[in-house]
Scaffold this motif. Structure first.
Motif, short mmCIF file in Angstrom:
data_model
loop_
_atom_site.label_atom_id
_atom_site.label_comp_id
_atom_site.label_asym_id
_atom_site.label_seq_id
_atom_site.Cartn_x
_atom_site.Cartn_y
_atom_site.Cartn_z
N PRO A 78 0.83 -1.21 0.00
CA PRO A 78 0.00 0.00 0.00
C PRO A 78 0.86 1.26 0.00
O PRO A 78 1.89 1.32 0.68
CB PRO A 78 -0.80 -0.11 1.30
N GLY A 79 0.43 2.24 -0.79
CA GLY A 79 1.13 3.53 -0.81
C GLY A 79 2.30 3.61 -1.77
O GLY A 79 3.06 4.57 -1.74
N THR A 80 2.47 2.59 -2.64
CA THR A 80 3.59 2.62 -3.60
C THR A 80 3.16 3.24 -4.93
O THR A 80 3.91 3.20 -5.91
CB THR A 80 4.17 1.21 -3.83
N GLY A 81 1.98 3.81 -4.96
CA GLY A 81 1.52 4.55 -6.15
C GLY A 81 1.03 3.70 -7.29
O GLY A 81 1.16 4.07 -8.46
N LYS A 82 0.43 2.53 -6.96
CA LYS A 82 -0.03 1.62 -8.01
C LYS A 82 -1.12 2.26 -8.88
O LYS A 82 -1.09 2.18 -10.10
CB LYS A 82 -0.53 0.31 -7.39
#
Length: 609
Positions: A170-174
């Motif tokens: 989560p939060g890796t900009g997928k």
């Protein structure tokens, strides 16, 4: 033999369904076939796709009594020969209910599905070819240059490949990357039908709104804007998968038309769903699977995203972006470039850079500790060495329970103030969504029902608001509810959360803050299936994010105890995490991983480059 099976049923080691399944396979009631069939059914319910004949009799499931009854000593060759003489078991590519491949035993249907998936993943699809001039314009875009190498790789992989897996926590900009891929796809491709899907209605709605709000797509030329999706689907809805269709012999599966199919929250996809997806798309459809393999896996058999991740770790891909850049520079894609990049290892991209919270923030550090099970550092979590990541010890005593729940209840003090003072509805909804209480179980003191019940008790005791009966149920101003069934006609999904407030006519209505920041007002009598929701299960929270997460663990061991459930819960938080648990229970949760045995992994190991 029946007495032994009855004993297994009494001890709850197996279920009646396992016995009936085995009886159906072992038509002659052969003791060995019967017990092995029971064991296969038991393993399928755990999510495994096969059983190992090498390890089967070492399992505690097979007691000495059982081994005596089936009158067989462990000898792999003899057991295989004996099984193959049965009317129920054959070698691969036969029509027997059970299949032996090497030293593994499969249900025929499962073996064929995994074979189909393997063929899809291992097929050498041709890469998409576009004009140099178009590529050059895109690669020279300022926003593209600012991306890190992982992101650039992901974008190029998705544009070139028949299918691509983008895996990241989560939060890796997928979803940001997906917006950029859509932008490039619209610029490059002549056919522009883009479909957004996810396993749940809530996840598909979140994906749609994140794309709608993306600044890059908002600024795109008018001629392309009409192709940006303005609706999203669940996988079941898009592919028309339901019980009636599956069991109706007259139902014909129709392939669905899409030029690019984007599937979010892919960790929830089991082998049956994946098989249907690949069977119901056309040859020219490009598919992008997005997800986090460490989050909660599918409830059903198999875990495709985790299988792909394991494969990737052993077969890391090349830096496609650098090769691609070189080709653009030289204005020449040679045959080597196409041959190198058609393999499965170059259809997987892992995103590592974190954007949701700062690198080395307490949540980032603690999520890594839990993910990798670092024993010494877990003690630091329990001893509260991290400012924004707190651990509170709970005990099975009424006084302590009341003390703990009061402390949590006080976090909503500002929320109730806003409700009583009739502040703007949007602000009230935002305030409520700032905090989320997550439970592992539905029942019990520290389960969803227990927390919801005690909150209602506190509200009545403190006389915070008044109660009113509507449709024979108690309602009050500020009551939060969660939808339990998709309401497609009003665009509310299973998992949507609303707050009971007064409208302009002083009537109680339910107000929902939609993903696009608009407010939807629904009369109470329209919603039939719902629950009060001061607390929700971790499963229901998947795909959402909140400033402050409060995770409450049960006091005893349970079947769903796993590291994945803790990881999923804490990565919902942006700023603060509070965990209520016993030390030993917390450590047991982190120790226990959901590992599904997969025949697909064994097949993928045979891939040669």
């Amino acid at each position: 033999m029946l007495n032994i099976i009855k004993n297994l049923l009494k001890k709850k080691k197996i279920k009646l369904i396992d016995f009936y399944y085995a009886k159906n396979i072992s038509k002659k009631n052969d003791p060995l076939i019967l017990i092995i069939s029971i064991y296969i059914s038991f393993q399928l319910r755990k999510g495994n796709t096969y059983v190992s004949l090498k390890k089967i009799f070492k399992d505690m499931f097979f007691s000495k009594k059982i081994l005596k009854k089936i009158k067989i000593k462990y000898n792999l060759k003899k057991i295989k020969n004996y099984l193959l003489k049965s009317d129920s078991i054959g070698k691969k590519n036969t029509n027997y209910p059970l299949i032996i491949e090497k030293n593994y035993l499969f249900l025929n249907k499962i073996w064929n599905i995994e074979k189909n998936i393997y063929n899809f993943l291992n097929k050498k699809y041709e890469l998409k070819k576009y004009k140099y001039s178009k590529w050059k314009k895109i690669l020279n875009k300022n926003f593209f240059k600012k991306l890190n190498t992982e992101q650039k790789n992901a974008i190029i992989l998705c544009l070139l490949n028949k299918f691509t897996f983008i895996i990241g926590k989560p939060g890796t900009g997928k979803t940001t990357i997906i917006s950029i891929i859509i932008y490039f796809f619209l610029k490059l491709s002549k056919n522009k039908k883009i479909i957004l899907t996810a396993p749940t209605g809530k996840a598909s709605a979140i994906l749609l709104e994140s794309i709608k709000k993306n600044k890059l797509l908002l600024k795109i030329n008018k001629k392309f804007k009409k192709y940006i999706p303005n609706s999203s689907f669940t996988i079941h809805d898009f592919f028309k998968i339901n019980l009636y269709n599956e069991n109706n012999i007259f139902y014909k599966k129709k392939k669905v038309q899409a030029n690019i199919l984007i599937i979010d929250e892919s960790s929830m996809i089991d082998i049956f769903m994946f098989d249907k997806i690949i069977n119901l798309i056309y040859k020219n459809t490009q598919v992008i699977f997005i997800g986090d393999n460490y989050q909660l896996p599918s409830i059903n058999i198999g875990s495709i995203l985790n299988d792909i991740y394991i494969f990737f770790l052993k077969n890391k891909n090349i830096n496609l972006y650098l090769n691609f850049k070189e080709c653009i520079k030289n204005k020449k894609f040679n045959q080597k470039f196409y041959k190198k990049n058609i393999f499965l290892k170059n259809k997987i991209c892992i995103l590592n850079k974190q954007y949701r919270y700062k690198k080395k923030s307490d949540i980032d550090i603690c999520s890594k500790i839990i993910k990798k099970f670092k024993k010494n550092k877990i003690k630091k979590i329990i001893n509260n060495k991290y400012k924004n990541f707190k651990f509170f010890i709970i005990k099975n005593k009424k006084k302590i329970y009341l003390k703990i729940t009061k402390k949590i209840f006080l976090l909503y003090k500002n929320y109730f103030k806003m409700v009583i003072n009739k502040q703007s509805i949007k602000k009230i909804l935002e305030e409520f969504n700032r905090i989320r209480i997550l439970c592992i179980l539905k029942k019990g003191w520290y389960g969803v029902k227990g927390i919801n019940k005690i909150f209602k008790f506190f509200i009545k005791k403190k006389k915070i608001t008044y109660f009113k009966k509507i449709n024979k149920k108690e309602w009050y101003i500020g009551k939060p509810i969660i939808i339990k069934k998709n309401l497609k006609n009003i665009k509310l999904f299973n998992g949507s959360i609303g707050i009971t407030l007064l409208d302009k006519k002083n009537e109680m209505k339910i107000f929902f803050l939609m993903p696009n920041n608009s407010i939807k007002i629904i009369p109470i009598n329209i919603i039939k299936k719902y629950k009060t929701t001061w607390a929700i299960t971790v499963h229901k929270s998947q795909g959402s994010e909140f400033n402050h997460i409060i995770l409450i663990l049960p006091l005893k061991k349970n079947k769903i105890m796993s590291r994945e459930i803790i990881y999923t819960a804490i990565t919902r938080a942006k700023k603060y995490v509070w965990i209520y648990s016993k030390k030993n229970i917390f450590i047991k949760y982190i120790k226990n991983r959901i590992i599904k045995k997969s025949g697909l992994i064994k097949k993928l190991k045979n891939i040669k480059y």
